[in-house]
Design an enzyme around this catalytic site. Structure first.
Site, PDB file in Angstrom:
ATOM      1  N   ASP A  93       0.851  -1.188   0.000  1.00 44.35           N
ATOM      2  CA  ASP A  93       0.000   0.000   0.000  1.00 44.35           C
ATOM      3  C   ASP A  93       0.886   1.237   0.000  1.00 44.35           C
ATOM      4  O   ASP A  93       2.103   1.150   0.138  1.00 44.35           O
ATOM      5  CB  ASP A  93      -0.994  -0.017   1.153  1.00 44.35           C
ATOM      6  CG  ASP A  93      -0.334   0.113   2.520  1.00 44.35           C
ATOM      7  OD1 ASP A  93       0.870   0.384   2.574  1.00 44.35           O
ATOM      8  OD2 ASP A  93      -1.041  -0.079   3.525  1.00 44.35           O
ATOM      9  N   ASP A 268      -7.283  -7.440   4.151  1.00 42.58           N
ATOM     10  CA  ASP A 268      -6.058  -7.375   4.955  1.00 42.58           C
ATOM     11  C   ASP A 268      -6.383  -6.813   6.316  1.00 42.58           C
ATOM     12  O   ASP A 268      -7.305  -6.009   6.475  1.00 42.58           O
ATOM     13  CB  ASP A 268      -5.009  -6.500   4.269  1.00 42.58           C
ATOM     14  CG  ASP A 268      -5.382  -5.019   4.327  1.00 42.58           C
ATOM     15  OD1 ASP A 268      -4.897  -4.305   5.221  1.00 42.58           O
ATOM     16  OD2 ASP A 268      -6.175  -4.573   3.465  1.00 42.58           O
ATOM     17  N   CYS A 312      -3.269 -26.355  17.602  1.00 41.28           N
ATOM     18  CA  CYS A 312      -4.437 -27.049  18.152  1.00 41.28           C
ATOM     19  C   CYS A 312      -4.200 -28.555  18.258  1.00 41.28           C
ATOM     20  O   CYS A 312      -4.813 -29.225  19.095  1.00 41.28           O
ATOM     21  CB  CYS A 312      -5.670 -26.763  17.303  1.00 41.28           C
ATOM     22  SG  CYS A 312      -6.318 -25.082  17.546  1.00 41.28           S
TER      23      CYS A 312
END
Length: 379
Positions: A93, A268, A312
């Site tokens: 950006d 984003d 996990c």
């Protein structure tokens, strides 16, 4: 230049769609999520770890990256991707929003953004030049983002100035050759606040200029969710159907699914990594404060029983909580890996649902479960 975006299918009941971004450094299916590496790093994660979690494209801040290197170093190294050690697709950006956020020291004129008490100025041309030296795959131009709330006169000024800068940006892009031997695509950024006529004007003016894709801007900071959705939907209706649309700064999983339903392709946000480092994991039931004690019958459970990430599979909530007390960095890395994997898993499910014309049900089921929130938190 080659084709950046291929549209595969559109959901029958919403504006959700599946497509593919194609660049010199790989392709990725959309809708997809871009973790943010503002300064060229992902904080707690290596790029290898991010890739293992399913990341194929990242967003970085052009202004921050440029201030950490020099033109000569970028030319010698082959671009910022080599310096970062990232081999996938790279969005950059403009850095304009970060400068704009320094309201007390930033002055906005038609010439550009002046900051640091006038010692630095970002112009549309400079932003393009910086991103040419960086060598990103997809560049975002400098735009004028009117904060929320702003009066109509300020939003009108932002729309006018954004179009002015868009024309100058494209002229600079066409005049200045690339430095790293691959195509670089350019996104215009739509403004207009919550004013339908001004957002329509911005969409129409930018669409006429021939950008490769579009950012839908000015929607995420302080704006009510229903307004974000309405303006996202309107922007998607008006922008070219065959060009990709990036919804800037919208980052919780439920909000991303709403953005997909309203026609956006990529997203984003800093939240999955930043929050993980502060003791928050994202699960099917919303935010989980893993740094806090849990009810005894849940202590041996993973962060999310439906998740297949490495964290996990091997770490219980209680073990992670204890680790956070002793080693916040390592705990933050493990939770960041979970959060990124979870985001990518949610979006993989969204793509499958779109292909099967059941995305509306998928979204509503997810949001309903997400709304249950932190059920096992001990106050």
């Amino acid at each position: 230049m080659g084709t950046l975006f291929e549209l595969e299918c559109v959901d029958a009941r919403t504006k959700a769609r599946v497509g593919r971004l194609i660049t010199a450094h790989g392709g990725t299916e959309t809708p997809c999520f871009l973790p943010i590496a503002s300064h060229g790093t992902l904080r707690a994660l290596s790029f290898e770890q991010a890739a293992e979690c399913g990341t194929s494209v990242i967003m970085a801040n052009a202004w921050y990256l440029f201030n950490n290197t020099t033109n000569q170093k970028l030319l010698e190294s082959g671009g910022v991707r080599r310096q970062m050690g990232w081999g996938g697709i790279l969005f950059t950006d403009s850095g304009g929003y970060q400068v704009f956020s320094l309201k007390d020291t930033c002055q906005i004129t038609d010439d550009g953004l002046s900051f640091d008490r006038g010692r630095n100025t970002l112009t549309p041309e400079l932003v393009v030049e910086i991103q040419k030296y960086l060598g990103s795959d997809i560049m975002m131009i400098l735009d004028d983002c009117a904060g929320y709330p702003s009066n109509r006169e300020r939003v009108l000024e932002a729309v006018r100035r954004t179009t002015l800068w868009a024309k100058r940006s494209l002229t600079a892009h066409r005049k200045l050759h690339g430095f790293h031997g691959h195509d670089q695509y350019v996104y215009g950024i739509v403004q207009g606040g919550t004013h339908k006529d001004l957002r329509r004007r911005s969409c129409n003016e930018l669409a006429a200029l021939g950008f490769d894709g579009f950012g839908i801007g000015g929607l995420s900071i302080g704006m009510p969710r229903n307004a974000v959705r309405e303006m996202t939907f309107l922007s998607s209706e008006l922008l070219p159907w065959d060009k990709p649309r990036h919804l800037l700064g919208v980052g919780l999983p439920n909000q991303i699914l709403e953005g997909i339903a309203d026609g956006a392709d990529t997203f984003d946000c800093v939240l999955p990594i930043r929050k993980a480092q502060r003791g928050v994991a994202y699960t099917r039931s919303g935010a989980l404060y893993y740094k806090r004690p849990h009810l005894p019958h849940l202590q041996d459970e993973p962060l999310d029983p439906t998740c297949t990430c490495g964290t996990c599979r091997t770490w219980s909530r209680e073990r992670l909580r204890l680790l956070f007390k002793e080693d916040k960095v390592t705990a933050g890395t493990l939770a960041s890996m979970h959060n990124l994997h979870f985001y990518h898993q949610v979006l993989a499910g969204a793509r499958e649902a779109i292909r099967e014309n059941r995305f509306a049900i998928y979204k509503e089921d997810f949001i309903s479960e997400w709304g249950l929130g932190e059920l096992d938190e001990v106050s």
